[in-house]
Structure formats: structure tokens, C-alpha cells
Design an enzyme around this catalytic site. Structure first.
Site, PDB file in Angstrom:
ATOM      1  N   HIS A   5      34.706  17.707  22.296  1.00 18.62           N
ATOM      2  CA  HIS A   5      36.029  18.569  21.537  1.00 18.62           C
ATOM      3  C   HIS A   5      34.050  18.789  19.863  1.00 18.62           C
ATOM      4  CE1 HIS A   5      38.990  17.269  23.917  1.00 18.62           C
ATOM      5  NE2 HIS A   5      39.722  18.158  23.874  1.00 18.62           N
ATOM      6  N   HIS A  25      37.545  14.361  22.222  1.00 16.84           N
ATOM      7  CA  HIS A  25      36.418  13.311  22.153  1.00 16.84           C
ATOM      8  C   HIS A  25      34.861  13.642  21.865  1.00 16.84           C
ATOM      9  CE1 HIS A  25      35.509  15.922  25.643  1.00 16.84           C
ATOM     10  NE2 HIS A  25      37.481  15.734  26.018  1.00 16.84           N
ATOM     11  N   GLN A  68      51.462  25.574  29.924  1.00 16.88           N
ATOM     12  CA  GLN A  68      50.745  25.780  30.948  1.00 16.88           C
ATOM     13  C   GLN A  68      51.072  24.238  31.665  1.00 16.88           C
ATOM     14  OE1 GLN A  68      47.588  25.713  27.713  1.00 16.88           O
ATOM     15  NE2 GLN A  68      46.913  23.793  29.196  1.00 16.88           N
TER      16      GLN A  68
END
Length: 282
Positions: A37, A34, A61
Site C-alpha cells: 500500500h 503494508h 464485495q
């Protein structure tokens, strides 16, 4: 724009650029790009000769009860945005490339992961530190850019780079927001229309805290109670944490006396959203 899917190809690409005397800026992502970024790519592009983007949804993660399988993806759109942003190479590995069947090595930090998101996501930052270490060794960047929306992540990466002697400059990109103040996030895609209307509670709660500090309120417990009451007045919300802490150590403070970080995580529907801001007593 080169698209590289194996570690060997990415390392060979970077080594060739290094032999030519070129420098590399790097933006690691989990995809579903988006404007936030793209803003990081915009920072990195003029800083080096080459601009590398990685797209990899890192499984280490995520805990078993989190949204790994549902994490949004649109690789075609990601590549289109990357090309328009001037990316010269995209590293697009799969899980088998990053973690082989006998993978045994992990990177952990002692203190910074114990705060904020680390309390409710105990495996998260070990996974982040491990994958970023691997990406740094594969891409071999001179500069790497991370968003300040994940303030704790940025602090952890900076500490890791210092501790492990990576010769990499780390830059933090400012939070990019929607017109109504909501911090841009790939997880915003999960929000229903009603939940999207409630998601503005994070940025508005921060604004409320800033207003109360400007009025002279310094007691962190009082400020946190006001913020929590405000957030819970919105439908579909559940507070994970609201913390006011030292911006370098992330240790909680009780009285706002100097520049301080306010950070919060709020569950809005199925989406766990985070936001933060630096505030001062004046």
C-alpha cells in the site's frame, strides 16, 4: 493530515482543493496497510498536489461465507503509515456512510468479472465496481492508483473508468514482495508459521512456469498441470484456479504465442492468496 469520516466532509475537502486549482491523487484501500500500500502512496504523491487515502472494508464485495468479519484491522498503524507517506487526507467512513438503509444502486460489468477470481467469488467485483464508483464521486481524484497484484480488479477499474467516462487517470503499481517472493497481502496475517512456509508456492509456481516457457513449452494445459502438481506438493494448499489468459480480455489461451497473463489463487490454510505475472514466449 486531515481525517474525514463523512461523505459530505470528504466532498467539501476535495471541492475546496479543486477551487484552489489543486489536483488529487487517490489510493483506495481496505486498511491494514503494508509496504505494498505504501508503494502506491509513493507513486501517487509526486503526481498531484494532494494525496488522499481511503480506508473502508467494503461489505458488498464479500459473500456470506467469506472473511468480512475477520478481516484484519489496525487503524492507528494505518494512520501512522499514511502520515509518514505524505498523505494529506484520509477518508475513513463507516458502512452507514457508504450504504444507507435504502441503498439500491450497484455497478456491474458484463465480461471481465466472468474470469479468474470472479468464478469463485461471483459477488466480489460488483461490490468493487460499486464502491470504487462511489469513492471516485466522493473524493473526486485526478489520478487513482491500484496494485497489480489484483490484476483483474485493475482491469475492471480501467474498463469501468472508460465506459462511465470518469476523467481519472488509472495507474497500476507493481507487486511488492517479501524477501522469499510472497506477494504482500493483508491476508498474509492469517497464516500460521507452517502455512507461511507453504505460501511461497504461488510465486515459485510462477517461476517454474517462466522456466518451462523459456525451455520452449507452449502448451497451457501442460504448464498448468505442472504448476498444480508443484503447488499441491506444499502442505496446507488447495488450488482455486490457475489460468493463463489474454492480459486485456482475460480470456483463456491454449498456446502461449504473445505476452500472456498467468494468474492463480491458492487457499493456504484459511487464507486465499493470489498472484500473477506477465510472461512472453521468448
Amino acid at each position: 493530515m486531515d481525517i474525514l469520516k463523512t461523505k459530505a466532509d470528504m466532498q467539501a475537502w476535495s471541492a475546496d482543493k479543486k477551487r484552489q486549482g489543486k489536483t488529487i491523487s487517490f489510493v483506495p484501500t481496505m486498511g491494514y496497510l503494508h509496504k505494498g500500500h505504501v508503494s502506491l502512496l509513493d507513486i501517487g504523491r509526486p503526481l498531484s498536489d494532494e494525496l488522499v487515502l481511503s480506508i473502508f472494508v467494503n461489505p458488498t464485495q464479500f459473500s456470506p461465507d467469506e472473511d468480512l468479519d475477520a478481516y484484519p484491522s489496525n487503524t492507528a498503524n494505518d494512520l501512522d503509515l499514511a502520515q509518514k507517506a505524505g498523505v494529506t487526507a484520509v477518508f475513513l467512513p463507516d458502512k452507514s456512510q457508504m450504504y444507507g438503509p435504502d441503498y439500491q444502486t450497484h455497478v456491474f460489468l458484463d465480461h471481465l468479472p466472468q474470469y479468474l477470481c470472479g468464478r469463485s467469488r461471483p459477488v466480489h467485483f460488483g461490490g468493487v465496481a460499486t464502491v470504487v464508483t462511489k469513492l471516485f464521486n466522493i473524493v473526486m481524484p485526478d489520478v487513482a492508483i491500484f496494485g497489480k497484484k489484483d490484476f483483474q480488479q485493475l482491469a475492471i477499474i480501467r474498463q469501468m473508468v472508460k465506459d462511465l467516462d470518469f476523467n481519472i487517470r488509472i495507474i497500476g503499481g507493481e507487486i511488492i514482495r517479501e524477501e522469499d517472493g510472497l506477494a504482500m497481502s493483508s491476508r498474509n496475517a492469517y497464516l500460521t508459521t507452517a502455512q507461511r512456509a507453504s505460501a511461497v508456492c504461488l510465486s515459485r509456481a510462477i517461476s517454474l512456469l517462466k522456466q518451462r516457457v523459456a525451455q520452449g513449452v507452449r502448451s497451457v494445459p501442460d504448464l498448468v498441470r505442472e504448476m498444480e502438481t508443484f503447488i499441491l506438493s506444499f502442505d496446507h494448499t488447495r488450488v482455486d484456479y490457475i489460468e493463463v489468459c489474454h492480459p486485456r480480455t482475460l480470456e483463456p489461451v491454449e498456446i502461449i504465442q504473445a505476452e500472456t497473463l498467468v494468474a492463480l489463487a491458492v487457499q493456504v490454510g484459511k487464507s486465499r492468496l493470489i498472484d500473477n505475472a506477465l510472461i512472453g514466449p521468448s
